[in-house]
Design an enzyme around this catalytic site. Structure first.
Site, short mmCIF file in Angstrom:
data_model
loop_
_atom_site.label_atom_id
_atom_site.label_comp_id
_atom_site.label_asym_id
_atom_site.label_seq_id
_atom_site.Cartn_x
_atom_site.Cartn_y
_atom_site.Cartn_z
N ILE A 52 0.83 -1.22 0.00
CA ILE A 52 0.00 0.00 0.00
C ILE A 52 0.85 1.26 0.00
O ILE A 52 0.33 2.38 -0.05
CB ILE A 52 -0.95 0.03 1.22
CG1 ILE A 52 -0.15 -0.09 2.53
CG2 ILE A 52 -2.00 -1.05 1.11
CD1 ILE A 52 -1.01 0.05 3.77
N GLY A 53 2.17 1.11 0.04
CA GLY A 53 3.02 2.29 0.00
C GLY A 53 4.49 1.93 -0.05
O GLY A 53 4.91 0.89 0.47
N GLY B 254 8.49 3.98 0.19
CA GLY B 254 9.21 5.21 0.47
C GLY B 254 10.65 4.91 0.81
O GLY B 254 11.11 3.77 0.75
N GLY B 255 11.36 5.97 1.18
CA GLY B 255 12.77 5.81 1.51
C GLY B 255 12.98 4.93 2.72
O GLY B 255 14.04 4.31 2.88
N ALA B 256 11.97 4.85 3.60
CA ALA B 256 12.13 4.06 4.81
C ALA B 256 11.85 2.58 4.58
O ALA B 256 12.22 1.75 5.41
CB ALA B 256 11.20 4.59 5.92
N VAL C 43 5.47 -0.69 2.72
CA VAL C 43 4.38 -0.88 3.67
C VAL C 43 3.35 -1.80 3.05
O VAL C 43 2.91 -1.59 1.90
CB VAL C 43 3.73 0.47 4.06
CG1 VAL C 43 2.63 0.23 5.10
CG2 VAL C 43 4.77 1.43 4.62
N LYS D 292 5.38 -2.32 8.10
CA LYS D 292 6.46 -1.60 7.43
C LYS D 292 7.71 -2.47 7.44
O LYS D 292 8.20 -2.86 8.50
CB LYS D 292 6.76 -0.27 8.11
CG LYS D 292 7.89 0.51 7.42
CD LYS D 292 8.38 1.67 8.26
CE LYS D 292 7.44 2.81 8.28
NZ LYS D 292 8.02 4.01 8.95
N ASP E 194 10.79 14.86 10.77
CA ASP E 194 10.32 14.55 9.42
C ASP E 194 8.82 14.77 9.32
O ASP E 194 8.08 13.95 8.78
CB ASP E 194 10.67 13.11 9.04
CG ASP E 194 10.62 12.89 7.52
OD1 ASP E 194 10.62 13.89 6.77
OD2 ASP E 194 10.58 11.72 7.10
#
Length: 972
Positions: free
Chosen positions: A695-696, A698-700, A703, A717, A809
């Site tokens: 569902i997502g 990103g840089g981290a 997810v 995550k 952040d």
């Protein structure tokens, strides 16, 4: 030529058709029907057709706003401020004897009908402040050969500036300002034969200001600024205007120096050059402006001092030089200017003292020198004429006592002298001035007692904090019936809190902290129903928290820490939904902390220093007898069931191990660590790591959405490796708990991979929905609610955690929305503890997201809680504008710079116009005042200097108390 001929023939036949059997009366009745007059507004109520058999001839000549000639033809039509809507009908062309057509301050829309070409005798046309649109029909102008005044200020006309006006030999006034005309000012505009007043301000004009305009020898007023954006500076040729009386070129990006030649304008009474980028020193030659009354050079980049030659400006009434880089002393001759009324020099570098006899001319109305390096005492004659209204001296180095005659200056409405070195007693009369609304004396060295008599009916804000005031809080303070804020913190006040002050029904902020007050908190406090902030901390108060405090439904802040309060904490305190900051520490409370409501959302530090207070899950709250009793029961239970359970468990474990033998080998190494009771296992999480569940990204990390066997969805995550982000998330979210911070349920890890488990947010992130196709459905009420909730989450991190936590952040993609669009601050991979509240930490590198990073963090690598405030301000601007923080405004331009550039040309006060300029066009039905309030808060949050930004506690307070009265609802 052929095209023009066809147009003329077309108009001829239209007008022939209209005038055939169509009278002035018919035209006026059609006009009324087309304009949709608002009921009850009057003005056109008497515009009615004659009744059958009426003996009144030509009734239209007695209509309101209508004048006729001897032949009963309409010659004047003046209808102003009647809330007319609709458009101007073609039948206006029937009124071909009109000389004056004035329809100002209404709501007219649409384009001007071409039938107005028939108004060939018209001399005065005024349509200012309507909503007329379209490119300007030059044919109409060309037909009005007798025109003297043409005013369409503040409409919505667009296109290029019409050239047809230049040919009108009688034209004296041309006001086209406040529209959307674009392009350059035509060189032909220097050819008007009789023009006296030209207004082009408030459009979208560009290019250079033509120096040829100086050839307009009859010109008396020239307004070119605001929203226009010109290249270059002020043409030096403007010094040759012979008749010019008003020159306004403010707020239009002018650069360069002020031409010395402007000093030749002997007739000039007003010179406005404010809100530009002018540099250099103020030319001494401007002293040649012998007729000058108003001079505004504020908000530029001017240097040097005030020229001594300005002593010749004997007619000067207004001198605005604020927001520049001026320095040196304020010349003594300033006090000798016989007509000076307004002197505003704030935010410069002026030194030495104010002129000794300032105000002795008896005409001074406003004095504002905030933010300089001035010293000395207050001149004795500031209010000599009894006219002084505003006195602002804050953030300087003034000393000495306040003149007693200030307490007799009945015209004063505002006194702001905080952050100086004033001493002595406060003149008693100040608290009884009939017009004074604001009295701010903070951070000085005032001594003595507050006066026993206070009866001002106008005072709204009294702030005397951080001085050396002694004595009691006088009961007479209850006579200040319109008081809204009372700040007396950090003084040496003694005695009890007077009951009388809680008769003040408009009071919403009280701060008595840091004094020596004794006695109990009066139960009558419950009668102040509008209170939002209450701080009685650091006193000697005794007794219990009055139960009446629970009736304060808007209370955001309650701080009674470091007193001697006793008794139990009111059981319903946790049900006060508006409460965002609570501190009960270091008292003598006893009993148990109520476990229901939102008290569980606060950190335990708010209860510290109460040795007899039982916190949830603390062993000392259970009596020894109970412990012994429970121990005995547990022992018997253990003996009775241990052996059979052990046997059965051994069998089940053996069976389970055999059953799972063929599973993926590395699943043995997965370990689930839970921060609360979970009804699922590590294996249930692992099977959800599929591409279709993503569902997502990103840089981290990535997810996933995971559906657990118990029917609960979680967000998973996945972080590769045991990195800092993993440790930071666990360290922070594993120990804090707040309704508006995403909940970390636990984590699953093995040697190679870390999985963080969160409560699932069905609407994803604010950034995704706001900047995606669903953004149009996110209307203002929801956006405002999200802003408040996210602010409360950050406020908890900054003010209720010990040590405080900096998120580092903050961005719209890290604000998650649940099924009810409730906001939750998320992603603590970059979070840092700040051990020294009010201090900062130096990072080894920049972390965060481009467009959200505070200037001081980017330049110095120093970070504190105000860095988060800046980032949150960017989020607020996203909510208002609907735009992303970067990528929509050109290379190197972020949303903060874009907003500042957009509003830089707007004259003061800019807030409403600024909101209209940047607000998200997808918003419908929003309360304009509410958006304006959030815009103000956002701009405070993104101040360049971190010390100028509010705290998150203040942000929550301002957002919660923002204007939500629907006095102006925008429905477009």
């Amino acid at each position: 030529m052929k095209k023009k001929l066809l147009l003329i023939l077309h108009l001829f036949f239209i007008l022939l058709d209209l005038t055939n059997g169509f009278s002035d009366l018919d035209a006026l009745l059609k006009l009324k029907a087309s304009m949709a007059v608002s009921p009850g507004r009057g003005g056109l109520d008497d515009w009615e057709p004659p009744r059958p058999n009426s003996i009144v001839s030509n009734p239209h000549c007695s209509f309101s706003g209508v004048s006729c000639d001897e032949n009963s033809r309409v010659t004047s039509l003046i209808i102003s401020n009647f809330a007319l809507n609709g458009s101007i009908p073609p039948e206006i062309g029937v009124l071909n004897k009109l000389v004056n057509l004035t329809l100002t301050f209404n709501g007219l829309t649409g384009e001007l009908p071409l039938e107005m070409c028939n108004l060939t005798e018209i001399r005065f046309v005024n349509f200012s402040t309507n909503k007329l649109t379209g490119e300007f029909p030059g044919e109409i102008v060309a037909a009005m050969t007798e025109l003297e005044v043409f005013d369409v200020y503040n409409n919505n006309f667009s296109g290029k500036l019409p050239l047809e006006f230049v040919k009108l030999k009688n034209l004296e006034t041309l006001f086209l300002g406040g529209n959307f005309f674009s392009g350059k000012i035509p060189e032909e505009y220097s050819e008007f034969p009789s023009l006296r007043r030209l207004g082009l301000q408030g459009n979208a004009l560009t290019g250079r200001i033509p120096s040829s305009l100086s050839r307009l020898s009859t010109l008396e007023e020239l307004c070119l600024g605001y929203f226009n954006s010109y290249d270059g500076g002020i043409p030096p040729e403007f010094g040759s205007f012979k008749s010019l009386k008003l020159l306004d070129i403010g707020g239009c990006d002018l650069s360069g120096e002020i031409p010395e030649s402007l000093g030749n304008l002997k007739m000039l009474h007003t010179l406005f050059l404010q809100f530009n980028n002018l540099t250099g020193e103020i030319p001494p030659d401007l002293s040649g402006l012998v007729s000058l009354k108003s001079l505004d050079l504020s908000s530029n980049n001017l240097t040097g001092g005030i020229p001594e030659s300005f002593s010749d400006l004997k007619n000067l009434t207004l001198l605005n030089l604020f927001l520049n880089h001026l320095s040196g002393p304020i010349p003594p001759f300033i006090a000798d200017l016989p007509n000076l009324e307004v002197l505003q020099l704030w935010t410069n570098n002026f030194t030495f003292s104010l002129p000794e006899n300032l105000g002795s001319n008896g005409k001074l109305l406003i004095l504002d020198v905030d933010g300089n390096h001035l010293t000395g005492t207050i001149p004795h004659d500031l209010c000599k004429g009894g006219k002084l209204q505003i006195l602002v001296l804050m953030v300087n180095y003034f000393f000495g006592p306040l003149p007693e005659n200030l307490g007799r200056c009945k015209s004063l409405t505002k006194i702001r002298i905080m952050n100086n070195f004033f001493n002595g007693t406060i003149p008693a009369g100040i608290f009884n001035l009939p017009e004074l609304a604001m009295l701010e004396l903070d951070n000085n060295y005032f001594t003595g007692e507050l006066p026993a008599a206070m009866y001002s009916q106008s005072l709204q804000i009294v702030s005397v904090s951080n001085n050396r005031i002694t004595g009691i809080i006088p009961p007479a303070i209850g006579g200040l019936v319109n008081l809204t804020k009372l700040l007396l913190q950090s003084n040496n006040l003694v005695g009890v809190i007077p009951e009388e002050m809680f008769n003040l029904k408009k009071l919403y902020v009280i701060d008595f902290s840091g004094n020596n007050l004794t006695g109990e908190i009066p139960a009558s406090i419950g009668s102040c129903s509008d209170i939002t902030s209450l701080d009685f901390s650091r006193n000697e108060l005794t007794g219990e928290i009055p139960r009446s405090i629970l009736s304060l439904l808007t209370l955001n802040v309650l701080n009674v820490s470091r007193n001697k309060l006793t008794g139990e904490i009111p059981s319903k305190l946790g049900h006060m939904k508006s409460l965002t900051h609570l501190d009960l520490s270091y008292n003598q409370f006893s009993g148990s902390v109520p476990s229901d409501g939102q008290l569980a959302d606060f950190n335990d530090t708010i209860f510290a220093g109460n040795p007899n207070l039982c916190l949830p899950h603390t062993p000392h709250c259970e009596s020894k007898s109970n412990l012994n009793h429970y121990s005995l029961i547990k022992s018997k239970l253990f003996l009775s069931i241990f052996i059979p359970i052990t046997t059965i468990s051994s069998i089940l474990i053996a069976f389970f191990l055999i059953k799972r033998k063929n599973k993926i080998q590395n699943s043995k190494s997965w370990k689930l660590t839970a921060f609360q009771k979970l009804d699922f296992k590590a294996e249930d999480v692992i099977v959800c790591l599929k591409d279709e569940n993503i569902i997502g990204k990103g840089g981290a990390g990535v997810v996933y959405r995971g559906s657990m066997p118990n029917g609960i969805d979680v967000a998973i995550k996945r972080l590769m490796g045991r990195n800092h982000g993993f440790e930071a998330e666990i360290q922070t979210l594993g120990t804090i708990k707040h309704r508006n911070i995403v909940r970390l349920l636990g984590y699953v890890c093995n040697r190679d991979t870390n999985l963080l488990l969160y409560e699932f947010m069905s609407h994803g992130s604010l950034g995704e929905i706001l900047h995606g196709p669903k953004g149009a459905h996110l209307q203002w009420e929801t956006r405002h609610k999200i802003a408040i909730e996210a602010a409360k989450g950050l406020c908890y991190l900054h003010h209720d955690c010990s040590p405080l936590i900096i998120h580092r952040d903050v961005k719209s993609n890290n604000i998650l929305l649940d099924s009810d669009y409730e906001a939750h601050v998320a992603d603590f991979g970059l979070a840092k503890y700040l051990r020294d509240a009010g201090g900062s930490e130096c990072m080894s590198s920049i972390a965060g997201s481009y467009g959200y990073i505070a200037p001081e963090y980017a330049y110095t690598l120093k970070v504190d809680e105000k860095s988060d405030v800046y980032s949150f301000g960017v989020v607020l601007l996203e909510l208002i504008s609907g735009k992303k923080p970067v990528g929509e405004f050109g290379d190197g331009v972020d949303i903060v710079r874009w907003v500042r550039e957009t509003i830089s040309e707007i004259p003061q006060p800019p807030e409403t116009a600024a909101v209209v300029a940047v607000v998200d066009c997808r918003l419908k039905g929003y309360v304009l005042e509410s958006v304006v309030d959030m815009f103000k808060i956002a701009m405070m949050c993104v101040e360049e200097e971190s010390t100028s930004r509010p705290s998150m506690r203040e942000v929550v307070h301002m957002l919660t108390n923002a204007n939500v009265q629907a006095t102006c609802v925008v429905t477009v």
